[in-house]
Motif scaffolding. Structure first.
Motif, PDB file in Angstrom:
ATOM      1  N   TRP A  42     -15.311 -14.225   5.790  1.00  0.00           N
ATOM      2  CA  TRP A  42     -14.671 -15.335   5.057  1.00  0.00           C
ATOM      3  C   TRP A  42     -13.873 -16.148   6.061  1.00  0.00           C
ATOM      4  CZ3 TRP A  42      -9.553 -16.035   2.428  1.00  0.00           C
ATOM      5  CH2 TRP A  42      -9.576 -17.130   1.528  1.00  0.00           C
ATOM      6  N   LYS A  43     -14.408 -17.290   6.454  1.00  0.00           N
ATOM      7  CA  LYS A  43     -13.861 -18.049   7.577  1.00  0.00           C
ATOM      8  C   LYS A  43     -12.394 -18.444   7.407  1.00  0.00           C
ATOM      9  CE  LYS A  43     -15.835 -21.990   8.683  1.00  0.00           C
ATOM     10  NZ  LYS A  43     -16.802 -22.968   9.258  1.00  0.00           N
ATOM     11  N   PRO A  44     -11.929 -18.822   6.216  1.00  0.00           N
ATOM     12  CA  PRO A  44     -10.502 -19.154   6.089  1.00  0.00           C
ATOM     13  C   PRO A  44      -9.562 -18.016   6.487  1.00  0.00           C
ATOM     14  CG  PRO A  44     -11.696 -20.020   4.210  1.00  0.00           C
ATOM     15  CD  PRO A  44     -12.668 -19.176   4.989  1.00  0.00           C
ATOM     16  N   ALA A  45     -10.051 -16.768   6.436  1.00  0.00           N
ATOM     17  CA  ALA A  45      -9.204 -15.639   6.844  1.00  0.00           C
ATOM     18  C   ALA A  45      -8.865 -15.710   8.324  1.00  0.00           C
ATOM     19  CB  ALA A  45      -9.903 -14.319   6.523  1.00  0.00           C
ATOM     20  N   PHE A  46      -9.643 -16.473   9.082  1.00  0.00           N
ATOM     21  CA  PHE A  46      -9.362 -16.606  10.507  1.00  0.00           C
ATOM     22  C   PHE A  46      -8.025 -17.286  10.742  1.00  0.00           C
ATOM     23  CE2 PHE A  46      -9.906 -18.864  14.637  1.00  0.00           C
ATOM     24  CZ  PHE A  46      -9.988 -17.735  15.443  1.00  0.00           C
ATOM     25  N   MET A  47      -7.548 -18.066   9.765  1.00  0.00           N
ATOM     26  CA  MET A  47      -6.239 -18.703   9.910  1.00  0.00           C
ATOM     27  C   MET A  47      -5.143 -17.655  10.064  1.00  0.00           C
ATOM     28  SD  MET A  47      -6.122 -22.038   7.399  1.00  0.00           S
ATOM     29  CE  MET A  47      -6.685 -21.182   5.920  1.00  0.00           C
ATOM     30  N   VAL A  48      -5.266 -16.556   9.335  1.00  0.00           N
ATOM     31  CA  VAL A  48      -4.265 -15.482   9.432  1.00  0.00           C
ATOM     32  C   VAL A  48      -4.290 -14.867  10.824  1.00  0.00           C
ATOM     33  CG1 VAL A  48      -3.514 -13.271   8.485  1.00  0.00           C
ATOM     34  CG2 VAL A  48      -4.473 -15.026   6.964  1.00  0.00           C
ATOM     35  N   VAL A  49      -5.507 -14.602  11.335  1.00  0.00           N
ATOM     36  CA  VAL A  49      -5.642 -14.021  12.671  1.00  0.00           C
ATOM     37  C   VAL A  49      -5.076 -14.966  13.726  1.00  0.00           C
ATOM     38  CG1 VAL A  49      -7.260 -13.130  14.382  1.00  0.00           C
ATOM     39  CG2 VAL A  49      -7.673 -12.726  11.952  1.00  0.00           C
TER      40      VAL A  49
END
Length: 331
Positions: free
Chosen positions: A84-91
């Motif tokens: 889920w690409k938006p989760a990359f914002m957290v990383v």
């Protein structure tokens, strides 16, 4: 003829004293085997520890720890990008926030008062601005954040009982600007790239090339390195290692652009050459920063292994190169 007495042919059982002697002998052998095994285990552990210490002294890094940390980050980043690409914002927010905190803290340790709270807040705010709003939103967020950090420092000076010299205040402001330009701006390029169509594949591709640069330089420099590249900045970095990094990055670059990105092979050569230069520049830049601050590692965030910024120093400038190349090749 005299018949044998009942039970006369049965074997005689050992006496209790004999049983006790056999048990003691068995226990003694078991203890000896256990002691021998423990001694061999300690000797093997000591040998591995000595080899690891020698390798660390020669290369300047703890290789098993580096591999473990790299694998852990790889799993988290791949999961965020592919599931889920938006989760990359957290990383990305975590990596940039910790990196900014480490560098700001190192500067404060060296007597340069860079405000940490607003600096971290700006680096985290840049991530959703870049992912959701694009280049313009990221740029305005970063510029507004720099103004915010500068005002924060000026207010600190205004309310301080002992006023620092003007020159020190100017130095603090420029250092705060540098932290944002070095980490938040370059880190935003990773986020901008990941937000593009199939951008997550580009992020994976360029990071794989960065890993190839690091691995090629490490292996070649360790075995063939004789001529230092920048002895005053990074004594362990050699021209032979740099040549190995270029070769490895070109090979991996061709593989990832053909198999992962579906581009012509020559773009892999270009990506490998550019990333080998940017990754090496990023490594040398951080070495210059640490030398200027008089420290060995940016922080101790990763026990026995330095700071998080020590692990992403090659990725930051390479992200800008990959993003610009994406814009040129795709658009």
């Amino acid at each position: 003829m005299r018949l044998p007495e009942p039970g006369g042919d049965r074997p005689t059982e050992p006496r209790p004293s004999a049983k006790k002697g056999l048990r003691q002998d068995f226990d003694a052998r078991a203890r000896a085997a256990r002691a021998d095994f423990e001694a061999q285990l300690k000797q093997r552990k000591a040998e591995l520890g000595a080899r690891n210490e020698a390798l660390t002294a020669r290369t300047g890094r703890n290789l098993p720890a580096a591999i473990g940390i790299a694998l852990a980050f790889a799993v988290v980043m791949l999961a965020a990008l592919l599931i889920w690409k938006p989760a990359f914002m957290v990383v990305a927010a975590f990596l940039l926030g910790v990196g900014v905190y480490e560098l700001a803290s190192a500067m404060r340790f060296a007597g340069r008062d860079v405000p940490r709270i607003p600096s971290v807040a700006v680096s985290v705010a840049v991530v959703p601005a870049a992912f959701l709003g694009g280049q313009v939103a990221a740029l305005f967020t970063l510029l507004g954040g720099i103004v915010f950090i500068s005002l924060w420092r000026l207010v600190e000076v205004a309310v301080a009982r002992d006023k620092p010299p003007v020159g020190h205040v100017v130095r603090d402001l420029t250092n705060g600007l540098f932290v944002q330009a070095y980490i938040s701006l370059l880190g935003a390029c990773v986020v901008l790239l990941s937000a593009q169509l199939r951008g997550q594949l580009w992020v994976i591709a360029f990071i794989l090339v960065v890993v190839a640069v690091d691995t090629g330089a490490y292996a070649t420099g360790l075995n063939l390195g004789k001529h230092p590249m920048a002895p005053r900045i990074s004594p362990k970095k050699t021209w032979e290692g740099f040549a190995g990094s270029v070769a490895a990055s070109i090979v991996v670059g061709i593989v990832v652009v053909v198999l992962l990105l579906g581009l012509p092979w020559w773009t892999g050569v270009l990506l490998g050459v550019l990333i080998s230069g940017s990754a090496t520049l990023g490594d040398l830049t951080e070495s210059m920063i640490k030398r200027d601050l008089g420290i060995k590692d940016i922080s101790s965030f990763l026990p026995g292994h330095g700071g998080l910024l020590d692990r992403i120093d090659s990725i930051l400038p390479s992200a800008a190169v990959a993003y610009v190349m994406y814009l040129i090749v795709v658009h």
